[in-house]
Design an enzyme around this catalytic site. Structure first.
Site, PDB file in Angstrom:
ATOM      1  N   SER A  71      32.546  14.845  13.033  1.00  0.00           N
ATOM      2  CA  SER A  71      32.739  15.756  11.907  1.00  0.00           C
ATOM      3  C   SER A  71      33.097  17.184  12.337  1.00  0.00           C
ATOM      4  CB  SER A  71      31.510  15.747  10.987  1.00  0.00           C
ATOM      5  OG  SER A  71      31.280  14.442  10.478  1.00  0.00           O
ATOM      6  N   HIS A 129      35.062   3.531  21.922  1.00  0.00           N
ATOM      7  CA  HIS A 129      34.740   4.287  20.697  1.00  0.00           C
ATOM      8  C   HIS A 129      33.631   3.535  19.948  1.00  0.00           C
ATOM      9  CE1 HIS A 129      35.101   6.045  16.705  1.00  0.00           C
ATOM     10  NE2 HIS A 129      35.721   7.068  17.272  1.00  0.00           N
ATOM     11  N   ASN A 139      42.108  11.605  16.794  1.00  0.00           N
ATOM     12  CA  ASN A 139      42.048  10.143  16.638  1.00  0.00           C
ATOM     13  C   ASN A 139      42.362   9.793  15.188  1.00  0.00           C
ATOM     14  OD1 ASN A 139      41.390   7.430  16.538  1.00  0.00           O
ATOM     15  ND2 ASN A 139      39.173   7.763  16.696  1.00  0.00           N
ATOM     16  N   GLU A 166      33.166   2.813  16.995  1.00  0.00           N
ATOM     17  CA  GLU A 166      33.624   1.820  15.999  1.00  0.00           C
ATOM     18  C   GLU A 166      34.027   0.521  16.693  1.00  0.00           C
ATOM     19  OE1 GLU A 166      36.490   4.290  13.936  1.00  0.00           O
ATOM     20  OE2 GLU A 166      34.847   5.557  13.227  1.00  0.00           O
ATOM     21  N   LYS A 219      42.685   6.968  13.872  1.00  0.00           N
ATOM     22  CA  LYS A 219      42.077   5.687  13.457  1.00  0.00           C
ATOM     23  C   LYS A 219      43.127   4.820  12.756  1.00  0.00           C
ATOM     24  CE  LYS A 219      37.683   8.026  13.034  1.00  0.00           C
ATOM     25  NZ  LYS A 219      36.287   7.884  12.745  1.00  0.00           N
ATOM     26  N   GLU A 228      29.839  11.447  21.276  1.00  0.00           N
ATOM     27  CA  GLU A 228      30.026  11.264  19.835  1.00  0.00           C
ATOM     28  C   GLU A 228      28.790  10.585  19.237  1.00  0.00           C
ATOM     29  OE1 GLU A 228      34.306  11.305  18.540  1.00  0.00           O
ATOM     30  OE2 GLU A 228      33.928   9.255  19.132  1.00  0.00           O
TER      31      GLU A 228
END
Ligand code: PEP
Length: 258
Positions: free
Chosen positions: A213, A99, A9, A101, A11, A171
């Site tokens: 991470s 996601h 991803n 975010e 982003k 996640e």
């Protein structure tokens, strides 16, 4: 164990020139050292997708292309949004849905996540449903209930055809982009929990990925001890070397080399 899947991803990073460069680099490495036991997906910003798919096709790079988000609507007056059919036309076959975010910064509710997932699967694309708890939830020990609720909200009542077009990415929000990786034990427990809940919703055998991470150093242990089917990778997917090292770890684990 399902065939591993590693998704990068990007982003809101890499313009289309940088995106082309990265995919070309990935292509060169894969040509010399193919990863036979892993599916690799890159998920660029919308504006890079056409350039990336062109390189993938013309240089026969063994990866597929996804999108980071799609509108819940199919067409119409939705300024700034991009529809699933538009992405499909560009050669996109995977779409991240919910996601953290998007949920946190763009007010994507559980209901919109559920509707978007249905829009994605109705067009025959695979939805990568992202779930995961915030730190406060983990600290209070409520992560299983929290993730269960997210899974029920998104996947409850899904028709059979759509159920075959879902991948789940666990996640934990506290591990995304922070350098804090969930321990292999935490990942394993949650992965097992997600598989159980998914099976109760008739999604037996669904792929369950981990994201948060992940890097070249921790991927092998997360894969074998965490019992995941692969990874959703942010930061480490921006360099061919680290992205492919994660792919290699997944490949070797599946191949019984680790
Ligand atoms: C992500 O964006 O989904 C993610 C897991 O990011 P990172 O790997 O940088 O934590």
């Amino acid at each position: 164990m399902n065939r591993p899947l590693v998704i990068g991803n990007w982003k809101m990073n890499l313009d289309y020139v940088e995106a082309v460069h990265l995919v070309q680099q990935i292509g060169v490495v894969l040509r010399n050292k193919p990863l036979e036991h892993v599916d690799l997906v890159v998920v660029p910003p919308f504006v890079d997708i056409r350039s990336v798919t062109s390189v993938v096709e013309s240089e026969r790079v063994s990866i597929t292309v996804g999108a980071q988000h799609a509108s819940v609507h199919e067409a119409g007056a939705h300024t700034g949004e991009v529809s699933v059919p538009m992405l499909q036309r560009l050669g996109v076959s995977w779409i991240l849905v919910g996601h953290s975010e998007r949920r946190a910064m763009y007010a994507m509710t559980d209901e919109v996540v559920a509707q978007t997932l249905r829009t994605v699967t109705r067009f025959g694309l695979t939805a990568v449903l992202c779930v995961g708890e915030e730190l406060s939830v983990r600290e209070s020990g409520d992560q299983d209930d929290f993730v269960t609720a997210q899974l029920h909200a998104a996947l409850g009542g899904l028709d059979e055809a759509s159920r075959g077009l879902v991948t789940i990415a666990y996640e934990p929000v506290w591990a995304i982009g922070t350098g804090l990786t969930a321990s292999t034990g935490q990942v394993r427990e949650m992965t097992e929990h997600i598989r159980t809940v998914a099976a109760s919703l008739s999604l037996d055998g669904v792929r369950v990925l981990y994201g948060g991470s992940v890097n070249a150093e921790n991927a092998a242990a997360l894969m074998s001890e965490g019992r995941v089917d692969g990874f959703l990778v942010g930061g480490a997917s921006l360099k061919a070397e680290s992205f492919l090292a994660i792919g290699q770890a997944a490949n070797d684990c599946y191949d019984g080399k680790r």
